[in-house]
Design an enzyme around this catalytic site. Structure first.
Site, PDB file in Angstrom:
ATOM      1  N   THR A  13      26.751 -11.368   1.135  1.00  0.00           N
ATOM      2  CA  THR A  13      25.367 -11.342   1.046  1.00  0.00           C
ATOM      3  C   THR A  13      24.927 -10.019   1.562  1.00  0.00           C
ATOM      4  OG1 THR A  13      25.504 -12.083   3.330  1.00  0.00           O
ATOM      5  CG2 THR A  13      24.985 -13.651   1.752  1.00  0.00           C
ATOM      6  N   VAL A  14      25.573  -9.289   2.137  1.00  0.00           N
ATOM      7  CA  VAL A  14      25.324  -7.816   2.495  1.00  0.00           C
ATOM      8  C   VAL A  14      25.395  -6.916   1.321  1.00  0.00           C
ATOM      9  CG1 VAL A  14      25.471  -5.818   3.901  1.00  0.00           C
ATOM     10  CG2 VAL A  14      25.529  -8.183   4.975  1.00  0.00           C
ATOM     11  N   LYS A 104      31.968  -4.013  12.629  1.00  0.00           N
ATOM     12  CA  LYS A 104      31.803  -3.997  13.954  1.00  0.00           C
ATOM     13  C   LYS A 104      33.092  -4.083  14.734  1.00  0.00           C
ATOM     14  CE  LYS A 104      30.888  -8.991  14.645  1.00  0.00           C
ATOM     15  NZ  LYS A 104      30.353  -9.259  13.390  1.00  0.00           N
ATOM     16  N   VAL A 131      25.892  -2.485  14.273  1.00  0.00           N
ATOM     17  CA  VAL A 131      25.438  -3.142  15.500  1.00  0.00           C
ATOM     18  C   VAL A 131      23.748  -3.367  15.333  1.00  0.00           C
ATOM     19  CG1 VAL A 131      24.580  -2.572  17.951  1.00  0.00           C
ATOM     20  CG2 VAL A 131      26.705  -1.669  17.007  1.00  0.00           C
ATOM     21  N   GLY A 133      21.915  -5.123  13.140  1.00  0.00           N
ATOM     22  CA  GLY A 133      21.342  -5.208  11.768  1.00  0.00           C
ATOM     23  C   GLY A 133      20.699  -4.065  11.398  1.00  0.00           C
ATOM     24  N   GLY A 186      21.765 -22.288   9.505  1.00  0.00           N
ATOM     25  CA  GLY A 186      22.477 -21.490   8.887  1.00  0.00           C
ATOM     26  C   GLY A 186      22.573 -20.016   9.952  1.00  0.00           C
ATOM     27  N   GLU A 189      27.762 -20.515  12.891  1.00  0.00           N
ATOM     28  CA  GLU A 189      29.242 -20.933  11.897  1.00  0.00           C
ATOM     29  C   GLU A 189      29.672 -22.294  12.319  1.00  0.00           C
ATOM     30  OE1 GLU A 189      30.522 -18.687   9.648  1.00  0.00           O
ATOM     31  OE2 GLU A 189      29.243 -16.994  10.121  1.00  0.00           O
ATOM     32  N   LYS A 204      29.847  -5.064  19.613  1.00  0.00           N
ATOM     33  CA  LYS A 204      28.818  -4.287  19.632  1.00  0.00           C
ATOM     34  C   LYS A 204      28.532  -3.419  20.695  1.00  0.00           C
ATOM     35  CE  LYS A 204      26.496  -7.321  16.269  1.00  0.00           C
ATOM     36  NZ  LYS A 204      25.888  -8.676  16.194  1.00  0.00           N
ATOM     37  N   GLY A 301      21.459 -10.760   9.110  1.00  0.00           N
ATOM     38  CA  GLY A 301      20.903 -11.207   7.716  1.00  0.00           C
ATOM     39  C   GLY A 301      21.182 -10.148   6.615  1.00  0.00           C
TER      40      GLY A 301
END
Lengths: 427, 427
Positions: A13-14, A104, A131, A133, A186, A189, A204, A301
């Site tokens: 996703t990233v 991280k 760290v 987002g 979501g 996990e 972090k 996200g």
């Protein structure tokens, strides 16, 4: 104008978010920054995402193809973990490529090694997305705030647990219900261990402590407690006392060394961190010149993480364009990491106790003997002869508190030691 | 290791703060950053501060001595204003020196000129301290967040007025008492015009809007209203409605252009900006990838401003050490600045009205005729036949609201239009 070739390893996703931003804002970056960002290679396990992103022609399943491609200027590592990802980062540096990573785990455990390699090879290694987002905390600590001697970094660094604690505080949910809700949304996990046991936040804060104090702090240095034992009773009691409960990641520079830890804590409702709710993250930084500052935003996200990764890419690209040789940065201090047992803290302690005249006296006696001074005590209505007692303590040596509680557990009228939560002034 | 020679022009509280940080942390900067910062020249009107700081030997009363000194690498301009200060900045760039400035007036009115000159001469020009004291907002907008299309920047950028509004909200003080208190505490000048009329915040939002939207926004583009008309009655009403009143500096990118303004506004208590109290500043930034972020800290004072200036100095010094040629940045867009009259907003309107049956109907009629739709209306107990009426409106065209109020003022039963305050969702 200069063309900068990007190789992306990991198109989850990233990674997909990064590719989308570069595609969508390509003309802006060209016009505003004079940088022609070009995705020249992508590696992933399968080609589904690459096809969807129109990158099928530069797709490979072998990360070596990215790292060894002589055209690639910057390798973007977005696999995560310390297995293949570490090989990718080290391989890229070895072939003289700049690296941007959101990893991280690598930065919390192998920072010295990879930053040292980057310095040796004169390449840049950036990790803003590791760290908080999209929150620009790493750049701020490394640049704008670098004039300060930082004394304290206190963060809410895990969105999953903050979402859960917010639901518990605002909706009176139990821990189990809050976890189920986070999983349904979501935000958690199926196996929530990394989040709820504090390991994610520990990674972090190790990274932030290293940068803020310019000393080596790794994951294994971080004392870590999770939120599994937090109940809605504690959350209620916290509110009545003027607090809320947050999972804090704390790093403090004390005269004798570094105090670094992750644990749930009562945070005063008057403190800005108490109002950081849901999946938001925030980092509260205190420096000798700047005073108190806080940076707030979405800690997870695809969008926020990709924002930070592309910010790093553009920073590296600008420096490539400027033509200087990157100096890099590694920590130069080796400050001792302090043992939590030797430090002091304030505590909230909740226990179930037989409703007998002598019970309270014997508990108070144990605490006093162990030099744990009681600030407040409140007893709640007995049910079936068992009352709930809540103590808050003055600052006490943590070792003494733990010793006292070991003894309290053995007192016959004590039916259960339910909760032991630190109280932070967040000073 | 490389020696970087600093020339400081202006040794007031910020200049002295900068000199103290460089002295106190010299060895740290040398060890951590590999930069040997050396104050090689200081200019000020008299030598008092220079003597106190142990800088008498490099003191001069003539700023030309700093700018023309061939040894000086970076000129630090801390005079303020657009008179001599502008000559200093331009003179420094002309002689090929890098510049660090805390000057909001120059950056809000002459940014294009001085940034253009810097780009031509291949020197760096940094100005973090010009907005938000030590808050790393400019670096964040220029670097970490640059991957975003920023849609909104909303700040509390003036500590003086925020202190006053906080006292009014928390202690029920009148405007006059809050101003007197701010002056007594040293937070407001004897002539508070620049703060209370919004000019200070207007300078700062012009700077942030230019960077965030990469377009030219200058002080004269900013629609500006101050807080002189805010009363404790409005503050009370705000709280009852779930709001507090803040002096907001707002810059939004709309499809048709830039909406940029400073005015008092009702801010929902649920919004993070509502909790920014006292002399603190905060900037709430919304970007297409990062989502919502906020940066918070002390917006004024020698320490925070000096923190930002020295952060800039170290950034420039690192780039000197890396040996590249600075590219510089100027705005590349020329987006239109929108006329407030053509935009829409929600309003809180308080007026004193004769307690007559027909009064309300005639006001409502005027508003309806002007297409201003009423959301809520509340009337408070009449005293001597005069009642207080508070309206809140739906979103309405600002020009229509102003036209309607011009007519309302002429209604015979309307005894006074007391307050007209925007209501912001801060979306």
């Amino acid at each position: 104008m200069s063309t900068v070739n990007i190789g992306i390893v990991g198109l989850g996703t990233v990674g997909a978010g990064v590719a989308r931003i570069i595609k969508r804002r390509h003309e802006d970056f060209l016009r505003h920054e004079g940088v022609d960002l070009h995705i020249s290679r992508v590696a992933s396990r399968n080609d589904k995402a690459a096809r969807e992103l129109g990158l099928a022609s530069v797709f490979t399943t072998d990360w070596h193809d990215v790292v060894n491609d002589p055209e690639v200027d910057i390798v973007i590592e977005l696999i995560g973990g310390t297995g293949v990802a570490l090989d990718v980062v080290k391989g890229a540096i070895d072939t003289g490529k700049h690296v941007v990573t959101a990893n991280k785990a690598i930065m919390a455990t192998h920072a010295d090694e990879v930053l040292g390699m980057a310095r040796e090879h004169g390449v840049q290694l950036e990790c803003e997305a590791s760290v908080g987002g999209g929150i620009p905390i790493i750049a701020s600590l490394e640049r704008s705030l670098v004039s300060n001697e930082i004394t304290s970094v206190v963060g809410i660094l895990n969105g999953t647990t903050n979402y859960m604690l917010t639901r518990m505080a605002e909706d009176g949910m139990s821990y189990a219900d809050a976890l189920a809700r986070a999983q349904a949304q979501g935000f958690a996990e199926a196996d929530p261990t990394a989040d709820v046991d504090g390991f994610d936040a520990a990674n972090k804060i190790a990274i932030l402590a290293s940068i803020a104090f310019n000393t080596r702090v790794t994951l294994s240095d971080v004392h870590s407690e999770g939120i599994r034992s937090i109940s809605s009773v504690d959350m209620d009691n916290a509110r009545k006392m003027g607090y809320t409960i947050k999972l804090l990641a704390v790093a403090k520079r004390l005269p004798q060394g570094i105090d670094v830890r992750v644990h749930p804590a009562m945070v005063p409702l008057s403190h800005p961190l108490s109002a950081v709710n849901g999946v938001y993250n925030a980092i509260y930084v205190v420096g000798d010149s700047v005073g108190d500052t806080m940076l707030y935003g979405q800690g997870a996200g695809a969008g926020p993480a990709a924002s930070a990764v592309v910010g790093d890419i553009l920073e590296v690209a600008r420096r490539i364009k400027e033509g200087g040789r990157s100096i890099g940065s590694t920590t130069t201090e080796r400050l001792p990491i302090l043992d939590q047992n030797d430090l002091s803290a304030r505590f909230y302690i909740r226990m179930r106790v037989a409703d007998e005249p002598a019970a309270l006296a014997s508990i108070a006696d144990v605490l006093a003997t162990c030099k744990v001074s009681i600030l407040t005590m409140s007893q709640h209505g007995a049910v079936d002869g068992v009352a709930e007692i809540v103590f808050t303590t003055h600052h006490a040596r943590i070792k003494d508190v733990m010793t006292s509680l070991d003894v309290v557990r053995t007192i016959k009228s004590v039916r259960g030691l339910e909760s032991v939560i630190r109280i932070e002034g967040v000073e």
